[in-house]
Design a protein around this motif. Structure first.
Motif, PDB file in Angstrom:
ATOM      1  N   ARG A 164      43.058 -21.208  -1.691  1.00 31.15           N
ATOM      2  CA  ARG A 164      44.020 -22.151  -1.152  1.00 31.15           C
ATOM      3  C   ARG A 164      44.114 -22.081   0.363  1.00 31.15           C
ATOM      4  O   ARG A 164      44.931 -22.734   0.974  1.00 31.15           O
ATOM      5  N   SER A 165      43.293 -21.233   0.961  1.00 27.00           N
ATOM      6  CA  SER A 165      43.388 -21.119   2.410  1.00 27.00           C
ATOM      7  C   SER A 165      42.871 -22.386   3.090  1.00 27.00           C
ATOM      8  O   SER A 165      43.384 -22.811   4.100  1.00 27.00           O
ATOM      9  N   GLU A 166      41.876 -22.968   2.493  1.00 29.11           N
ATOM     10  CA  GLU A 166      41.321 -24.212   3.038  1.00 29.11           C
ATOM     11  C   GLU A 166      41.414 -25.236   1.918  1.00 29.11           C
ATOM     12  O   GLU A 166      41.123 -24.926   0.781  1.00 29.11           O
ATOM     13  N   PRO A 167      41.865 -26.428   2.201  1.00 31.04           N
ATOM     14  CA  PRO A 167      41.964 -27.416   1.125  1.00 31.04           C
ATOM     15  C   PRO A 167      40.588 -27.661   0.507  1.00 31.04           C
ATOM     16  O   PRO A 167      39.584 -27.718   1.224  1.00 31.04           O
TER      17      PRO A 167
ATOM     18  N   LYS B  47      53.330 -34.512   2.242  1.00 29.63           N
ATOM     19  CA  LYS B  47      52.683 -35.239   3.329  1.00 29.63           C
ATOM     20  C   LYS B  47      53.306 -36.622   3.491  1.00 29.63           C
ATOM     21  O   LYS B  47      53.600 -37.059   4.604  1.00 29.63           O
TER      22      LYS B  47
ATOM     23  N   ASP C  17      50.662 -33.536  -1.462  1.00 28.07           N
ATOM     24  CA  ASP C  17      50.604 -34.980  -1.227  1.00 28.07           C
ATOM     25  C   ASP C  17      51.999 -35.563  -1.033  1.00 28.07           C
ATOM     26  O   ASP C  17      52.236 -36.370  -0.132  1.00 28.07           O
TER      27      ASP C  17
ATOM     28  N   GLU D 194      49.360 -22.553   3.075  1.00 25.26           N
ATOM     29  CA  GLU D 194      48.349 -23.602   3.023  1.00 25.26           C
ATOM     30  C   GLU D 194      47.957 -23.982   4.442  1.00 25.26           C
ATOM     31  O   GLU D 194      48.546 -24.873   5.054  1.00 25.26           O
TER      32      GLU D 194
ATOM     33  N   VAL E 294      43.103 -15.056   5.892  1.00 29.74           N
ATOM     34  CA  VAL E 294      43.464 -16.196   5.055  1.00 29.74           C
ATOM     35  C   VAL E 294      42.563 -17.408   5.246  1.00 29.74           C
ATOM     36  O   VAL E 294      42.514 -18.282   4.385  1.00 29.74           O
TER      37      VAL E 294
ATOM     38  N   ASP F 204      42.304 -34.776  -2.600  1.00 27.65           N
ATOM     39  CA  ASP F 204      42.694 -35.699  -1.543  1.00 27.65           C
ATOM     40  C   ASP F 204      43.686 -35.058  -0.581  1.00 27.65           C
ATOM     41  O   ASP F 204      44.250 -35.704   0.267  1.00 27.65           O
ATOM     42  N   THR F 205      43.922 -33.751  -0.759  1.00 28.83           N
ATOM     43  CA  THR F 205      44.665 -33.011   0.248  1.00 28.83           C
ATOM     44  C   THR F 205      43.996 -33.212   1.599  1.00 28.83           C
ATOM     45  O   THR F 205      44.630 -33.429   2.613  1.00 28.83           O
ATOM     46  N   ASP F 206      42.671 -33.129   1.539  1.00 33.46           N
ATOM     47  CA  ASP F 206      41.923 -33.252   2.768  1.00 33.46           C
ATOM     48  C   ASP F 206      41.406 -34.673   2.960  1.00 33.46           C
ATOM     49  O   ASP F 206      41.236 -35.134   4.068  1.00 33.46           O
TER      50      ASP F 206
ATOM     51  N   PRO G 288      40.535 -30.203  -8.669  1.00 33.67           N
ATOM     52  CA  PRO G 288      39.591 -29.821  -7.630  1.00 33.67           C
ATOM     53  C   PRO G 288      38.206 -29.561  -8.188  1.00 33.67           C
ATOM     54  O   PRO G 288      38.049 -29.122  -9.323  1.00 33.67           O
TER      55      PRO G 288
ATOM     56  N   THR H 236      39.973 -16.798  -1.535  1.00 33.48           N
ATOM     57  CA  THR H 236      41.156 -17.461  -1.006  1.00 33.48           C
ATOM     58  C   THR H 236      41.041 -18.959  -1.252  1.00 33.48           C
ATOM     59  O   THR H 236      40.775 -19.734  -0.343  1.00 33.48           O
TER      60      THR H 236
ATOM     61  N   GLU I 220      46.990 -30.063   9.211  1.00 35.35           N
ATOM     62  CA  GLU I 220      46.956 -31.511   9.111  1.00 35.35           C
ATOM     63  C   GLU I 220      48.310 -32.150   9.405  1.00 35.35           C
ATOM     64  O   GLU I 220      48.390 -33.183  10.067  1.00 35.35           O
TER      65      GLU I 220
END
Lengths: 337, 260
Positions: A320-323, B200, B197, B215, B259, A328-330, A310, A318, B221
């Motif tokens: 890990r709260s938002e990718p 997913k 990944d 997460e 969070v 490429d998670t997001d 990353p 936080t 998503e």
């Protein structure tokens, strides 16, 4: 994170360690007392050996005469057999007792505890004398329904030899110690292992034999090796049964005939030492075998990761709260689904 | 989602499920439905009962009240007449075969290589031929991106790699349902993505999944349904965008504000 506290490597300095400081060349610290102690110890040892080699009481000629005597090597064979048989029985019984002690059934746990209490709480020599008197206590072994005429009545003396009484005596005593060793090993395995195996649909027996016991072995083997070595030496007590064809018993018999006990004690000691040395080598290889997959190399980080290093983002509390936008998670986005 | 809609029963159906540890009631009348092929994400503060509910689904924990069924079959009990009979260990094990589980702390078998970890249960439990199991195991390793790590012991793999092997191990039993118990919580932040990944990809292939996770990005998503639990009850559930974007309940708002 204020900028004033940041330290940045100046661009002029090569960051990958080509600009190293000079290696330290100092006068080594001397340890005069170490050397003196070593010299004294070696001198004492050499003196002892020279003296022993010339001392009549050791009668080395008798030692040489009996070290490979057929009776002695046969006795060594008996000692080995006593050790092997009693350890095999002790390990099987010990595993059984360990599983019993970990059982949910309080009666089973209680009986295992009682067994341990008796066999660990009394001297092995006394137990061996008891086994020697077994046929006095139980002159026949009856098979059948209790309190009715037996179907089969066997003479105890006829079916159990002194050798096997010795094996049983040694094994039952040892099994109490083995039970505790095995129990400690089983308890050392992480509960998650049991859960993972269960979740895969493995039965209790499969979980035990394939997952728990192989991992417990790493804890079980070192003390068990000690127990084998200890057992080899404890066999010299079987005279209490009385069984006298073992190494120590035989050498004592011979020395009684030739009126020279000391060289035969040395003969017996030499054989015991040979066996314990072999056992120590065996233990080394067993330990190596069962430490597979434990604590060798460190895991390689980021090696072969699926492209998810990353970028540093602003959100530190936080992370890990938002990718992270850089992963490429997001990046793959919602259009996947 | 896929053509596998054989039975019309939902994959997981929970009707007023309760569970206590001693006097501590950790699940209070949970009712949930996970249709076949869908992904449900369970979120909530720690101690809210998410993991316990997950463990009830494959009978690692016993349900005290209510009915919990997987693919139309009651979990852990058998109903004959009007009586419930507890399943024998062998029967419970048979139910678990079809349910894959991935743990927070991976729980790989440390004395086996990655491939051995994967083929163990298919060979021992499903009695698959060794060659077939190994071939399938290699395919699964390739699927989680670890084809060249088959001989590595877990201690030689990073956390993310271990978790991917754990997922492959669960998939080797060809489960119809996958349970994930905080699969990325024990990972270093930079290793989380590789595991997500894989998950997913699994969701995209039509696997029914229940994921306990923190997460939120993943939940938003991938999830078809997002359930927020707190204090052993389902506080709010529904479309993840709805729940995350427009929480109705005060407790959901309070949790998400921390969070997100």
């Amino acid at each position: 994170m204020s900028d004033s506290r940041r330290s940045v490597t100046p661009a002029s300095v090569s960051p990958n360690g080509t600009d190293q400081a000079e290696a330290i060349r100092a006068i080594r610290l001397r340890h005069p007392w170490r050397n003196i102690v070593a010299v004294v110890l070696v001198a004492v040892l050499v003196l002892f050996i020279v003296d022993a080699s010339q001392r009549d009481a050791y009668s080395w000629d008798n030692f040489a005469k009996f070290i490979f005597d057929k009776r002695i090597s046969q006795a060594a064979g008996y000692t080995l057999l006593l050790t092997v048989y009693s350890m095999i029985i002790a390990i099987i019984l010990g595993v059984t007792l360990a599983v019993m002690r970990l059982s949910d059934n309080p009666v089973v746990t209680g009986i295992a505890w009682l067994y341990l209490w008796v066999f660990r709480g009394t001297p092995v020599y006394v137990q061996l004398v008891f086994w020697g008197l077994f046929s006095t206590i139980y002159s026949t072994i009856d098979l059948g329904i209790p309190f009715a005429e037996p179907w089969l009545s066997l003479d105890t003396n006829a079916i159990i030899s002194v050798f096997w009484l010795a094996v049983i005596g040694l094994a039952l005593n040892e099994s109490a110690y083995m039970a505790e060793i095995v129990r400690a090993g089983i308890l050392s395995v992480d509960k998650g292992q049991d859960e993972a195996a269960t979740a895969l649909g493995m039965s209790w027996l499969q979980t035990m034999t394939r997952v728990v016991i192989p991992q417990a072995m790493r804890i079980i083997i070192p003390p068990t090796g000690n127990e084998v070595i200890s057992m080899l030496k404890t066999t010299s007590l079987v005279a209490a049964v009385p069984f006298s064809f073992d190494l120590y018993g035989r050498s004592r018999d011979i020395s009684a005939v030739i009126f020279d006990p000391i060289p035969l004690l040395l003969v017996a000691s030499a054989w015991y030492l040979l066996f314990t040395s072999i056992l120590m080598v065996g233990q080394y290889f067993l330990e190596k075998r069962f430490s597979r997959g434990v604590g060798q190399a460190r895991p390689e980080k980021n090696d072969n990761a699926t492209g998810t290093i990353p970028l540093v983002t602003g959100v530190i509390d936080t992370p890990r709260s938002e990718p992270d936008p850089g992963t490429d998670t997001d990046a793959s986005g919602k259009e996947h689904r | 989602m896929t053509a596998a809609v054989a039975s019309d029963a939902p994959m997981v159906y929970a009707d007023r499920v309760s569970k206590s540890f001693g006097s501590n009631e950790v699940l209070k009348s949970i009712s949930l439905t996970v249709p076949r092929g869908e992904v449900m994400c369970l979120v909530g503060p720690s101690g809210s009962g998410k993991s316990t509910f997950l463990r009830c689904i494959n009978h690692l924990e016993r349900v005290d009240a209510g009915r919990l069924s997987v693919d139309g079959v009651l979990v852990g009990y058998e109903e004959r007449g009007d009586k419930l009979y507890e399943l024998k260990p062998r029967e419970a094990a048979r139910q678990r075969r079809d349910i894959g589980m991935v743990f927070q702390r991976f729980n790989l078998f440390p004395h086996m290589t990655a491939l051995e970890n994967i083929v163990e249960a298919p060979i021992r439990v499903n009695k698959v031929k060794k060659d077939a199991a190994i071939t399938h195991g290699r395919e699964l390793l390739a699927r989680v991106g670890l084809a060249e790590k088959e001989d590595a012991y877990p201690a030689h793999l990073s956390g993310g790699q271990q978790q991917r092997v754990a997922i492959a191990r669960a998939l080797a039993m060809e489960p119809k349902l996958m349970l994930f118990d905080e699969p990325t919580s024990a990972l270093d932040p930079e290793l989380v993505g590789e595991v997500l990944d894989v998950m997913k990809g699994l969701a995209d292939s039509g696997m029914t999944m229940i994921v306990v996770t923190h997460e939120m990005g993943f939940a938003r998503e991938v999830a078809d349904q997002l359930v927020f639990m707190d204090g052993g009850v389902v506080v709010e559930s529904g479309d993840p965008d709805e729940v995350l974007g427009n929480p109705q309940h005060q407790r959901t708002k309070a949790f998400l504000s921390k969070v997100l």
